[in-house]
Structures are given as C-alpha cells and as structure tokens.
Design an enzyme around this catalytic site. Structure first.
Site, PDB file in Angstrom:
ATOM      1  N   ASN A   1     -65.538   5.516  55.453  1.00 16.77           N
ATOM      2  CA  ASN A   1     -66.781   5.037  56.056  1.00 16.77           C
ATOM      3  C   ASN A   1     -67.424   6.156  56.866  1.00 16.77           C
ATOM      4  O   ASN A   1     -66.849   6.603  57.840  1.00 16.77           O
ATOM      5  CB  ASN A   1     -66.473   3.835  56.966  1.00 16.77           C
TER       6      ASN A   1
ATOM      7  N   HIS B   1     -70.316  12.473  60.629  1.00 14.52           N
ATOM      8  CA  HIS B   1     -70.061  12.212  59.199  1.00 14.52           C
ATOM      9  C   HIS B   1     -71.303  11.777  58.407  1.00 14.52           C
ATOM     10  O   HIS B   1     -71.325  10.718  57.783  1.00 14.52           O
ATOM     11  CB  HIS B   1     -68.916  11.216  59.011  1.00 14.52           C
TER      12      HIS B   1
ATOM     13  N   ASP C   1     -63.251  14.002  60.359  1.00 12.83           N
ATOM     14  CA  ASP C   1     -63.083  12.554  60.514  1.00 12.83           C
ATOM     15  C   ASP C   1     -61.679  12.160  60.061  1.00 12.83           C
ATOM     16  O   ASP C   1     -61.484  11.166  59.340  1.00 12.83           O
ATOM     17  CB  ASP C   1     -64.162  11.775  59.745  1.00 12.83           C
TER      18      ASP C   1
ATOM     19  N   ARG D   1     -55.069   8.093  67.017  1.00 13.64           N
ATOM     20  CA  ARG D   1     -54.502   6.734  67.051  1.00 13.64           C
ATOM     21  C   ARG D   1     -53.613   6.455  68.265  1.00 13.64           C
ATOM     22  O   ARG D   1     -52.906   5.454  68.281  1.00 13.64           O
ATOM     23  CB  ARG D   1     -53.692   6.454  65.781  1.00 13.64           C
TER      24      ARG D   1
END
Length: 426
Positions: A278, A232, A305, A64
C-alpha cells in the site's frame, strides 16, 4: 579506531565529487580524503571497483517495536538496515502503543543505542492514538527525539485537524511525512484497479485514492508553510503535482520506493500476499513516470517503506494478507539494477536520493563525505551480481516479491561513526 578506505570511487553529492580517492577515518570522523594516502590505520579496506558513498538514509521504515516484535524489532531492523547500507533510518509511528508519548520515543531511542548498528530516528504520530481526532504535543515529542511527524499507515482524514497539525509542525520545524490515502475510496481494494485485478477477481484501488489526498496535503502545506514530504508516491499524477507545487514555491518533496520503480501490475503473477503493498503496484505508465520523475529530480528521495510481517500473515491470498513488503536489504540492488545500470539515474543521483537529499529533508548534518564530518559511509560493488535469497536476510520479515531475482549491486561494508557495523565478507 582508525580506518583507511583505499582505491574506491568516492561519490559525494555535497561537493559534486566523483573520483578515485582514499578516505582516512579516525575517532569516527573523516580526517583526510586524497589520492594514494600513506597513513597508518588500524584497519584497511580495499574498495577497488567499488563506490564509496555517504551512509544511506531511509526516511521510511517500520521496525514494529514496541508491540509487534514478532514481525520485527529494533535490533533485527537495525541489523537489516546495516546489511542494506543504511546508517540512518526513520521509524514510522504505527506501533503498539503508537509513538504519541515522550516515553515511547525514549524507549525507541534507547533500544536503538543498545543495538548500535544504525541511527534510528523515531517519527511521531500526528494525532493521539493515531485516531485522527486530537493533535499530539509535538513540542514534547521533539524534545524526546522525534525527527518528523506522520500518521503513516493511513491519512488524517479530518482536514481541519491536519491543518492544525501542519501549522504546529511548521512552527517547530518538523517535517510532515504524508501517507496519501482517501480511506473512503479504498472500498476493500487489495491491488491496483485495472485489468489484472479483474483477471484475478480482486477489488482494485484507484489512483484517485492517493491523488486526492496528495492534492489536499500540498494545498494545506501551501497555506500553513509546513515542510511536506509525500511518502511512497505511486501514481503519475503525484509526480505532476509535486512538480507543479515546487514551481509554485511550496516546500514539498517526494519519495519513490524500489518496488514501485522496479515492478508494475503486469508483474503480478498470482493472487499472492507478497504482491500486496500500500499503495499498490500501479500500471506501467505510472511506473515509467515515477522513474522519469527520479531522473528529472522532481522526485527527491528513494525510501524503502520496509514493512515486515510474519510468514503466516503473508503466505496467503491478497484478500487475507496484510499490506507491505520488506525493502532494506534489497534497496541498493534494485536501485543499481533498475535505475543506475539502465542509465535512468547516474551514480551521483543515486547517492543524492538515498543519502544527501533525505538528510536535507530531515535537516540533519549527514549525507556527506566532507572532511570533518561523522564517518557514516557505505561501500558498494556496483557490478557484483547475486540472487536475492530471503533466507540470508537479517530482518525477521521475508515478505518480498523479489526473492529469487538476479540483481547487481552488493553492499560490501557499512560504517557507522567510523566503525564497521556490516561486512559482506564477515
């Protein structure tokens, strides 16, 4: 500083070695590896009852930073990685600004060096601004330090743009890490499209959302010669497609996240943000196929992830919560508890999928415990049982559905370049 790791079971996939040995490290390098080593060392670790593996490598994390540092930053992300046994991580580019310039790559590399807790390898965005229109200058980004390209968080929906990017990535030897999601099919879905979604009154995301783009990306990799890594993977057909692509000689690898092999849609107990990720948790058959794919070595890699968010963002219903959960500090325990302890994976396969294979995907000289190699090492007690407690996490993100779960497999030490960067006891 010299270090002696005694009495541990050394698991080194590079030499297909699993035996009780001592390891002597000096000047950051593995110098000796023998039974009952008698050497003077500045520090001695007694690894009795523990696995000694190559430092773990996570191909898929979100730190981030820059721009979204209220969720995580490079220092806290690095601390979480070290606590999780990871000595190398790949940071996805969906930051603010996105990783589409050499300046942003340099910023990440410098901040990671400052933190000094894990090797942080930036992943470059496929397109400028991650807008899906114009391919980035991968050559300049590679010189600055990217390890791969990805548009993670979404797919490049324009196949012509993506093909151009894949051709350039193939020319430069950069892996393409693909987030497979047909955005036009999502239609506001927040969890898997099934009976549980109906029961909770929520919009669902079908398997086809992932499978259509996975098929497209595999075909583009076949055409361009790009090295494709599917991130993923969550569906049974993703496993089948990877298996068939490999049989066809296509250079493709696939990763599975611990949440996708540890939980399925049946485990969602409420309309709560910490169950929203997701791709979503899928049906039991998908989960079991992913596990079988790992067991059969169709699926090459376990990645987290790791996707931290603030408590305010995640402590809501799924419709309002962002996608994603944290994973760095639970990955070892979930893999040990749900795969190794159940006989689905051997300890050797765990080391392969969490270290040796990720290094091969990236083409880096890591993931081994060979003499003469850099001493990136993790010491894990496979039998130590504990309860996951988000309040002990080094990550700023506490968003996980595994809080309160009883698990086995504790990271005791993480060693980076011969230096202890994490100790469970300290």
């Amino acid at each position: 500083m010299s270090l002696l790791i005694k009495n541990g079971t050394v698991i080194n996939p590079a030499e297909n070695q699993m035996e009780k040995l001592d390891i002597f490290v000096d000047d950051g390098i593995i110098q000796k590896k023998e039974k009952n080593l008698e050497v003077n060392a500045d520090r001695v670790i007694d690894a009795e009852g523990c696995y000694v593996m190559p430092g773990l490598i996570d191909l898929h994390v979100h730190f981030r930073d820059p721009g979204l540092t209220y969720k995580e930053d490079i220092a806290t992300g690095s601390a979480a990685a070290a606590a999780g046994g990871f000595t190398t991580v790949c940071c996805m580019p969906n930051t603010k600004p996105v990783v589409d310039s050499p300046e942003t790559v340099t910023y990440i590399v410098e901040k990671a060096k400052e933190a000094g807790l894990t090797n942080v390898l930036p992943v470059g965005a496929v397109t400028k601004g991650m807008l899906g229109k114009e391919v980035n200058d991968f050559e300049a980004l590679k010189k600055a330090g990217i390890c791969a390209i990805s548009e993670d968080g979404k797919s490049v929906m324009d196949s012509a743009v993506y093909r151009k990017a894949m051709k350039e990535a193939a020319r430069l030897g950069l892996p393409v890490m693909a987030h497979c999601e047909d955005i036009n099919l999502v239609e506001g879905g927040v969890m898997n499209m099934d009976a549980k979604a109906e029961a909770l009154g929520l919009k669902g995301i079908s398997n086809a959302v992932e499978d259509i783009i996975a098929a497209r990306d595999i075909l583009l990799a076949k055409e361009t010669g790009a090295k494709l890594h599917l991130c993923h993977c969550s569906t049974r057909d993703s496993v089948t497609m990877i298996q068939e692509a490999k049989a066809d000689g296509i250079d493709v690898t696939g990763e599975v996240c611990p949440h996708h092999f540890s939980m399925c849609t049946e485990d969602i107990t409420a309309n709560e943000g910490n169950f929203k990720m997701n791709p979503p948790l899928r049906e039991r058959e998908d989960m079991e196929t992913l596990v079988q794919g790992l067991h059969d070595n169709v699926m090459d890699v376990i990645s987290t992830d790791h996707a931290p968010h603030s408590a305010e963002e995640k402590n809501q219903v799924m419709e309002k919560s962002p996608f994603g959960i944290v994973g760095l500090e639970t990955s070892v325990a979930l893999t040990m508890t749900n795969l190794v302890k159940t006989g689905k994976l051997t300890p050797m396969q765990m080391a392969e999928k969490m270290s040796y294979n990720p290094a091969k995907v990236l083409g880096i000289d890591k993931g081994t415990l060979n003499i003469g190699k850099v001493a990136d090492i993790v010491v894990i007690n496979p039998d130590e049982t504990y309860v996951v407690d988000v309040n002990t996490f080094k990550s700023k993100g506490k968003n996980t559905p595994f809080d309160g779960a009883t698990v086995s497999g504790k990271v005791k030490y993480t060693i980076l370049n011969g230096k202890i960067v994490y100790s469970d006891a300290e």
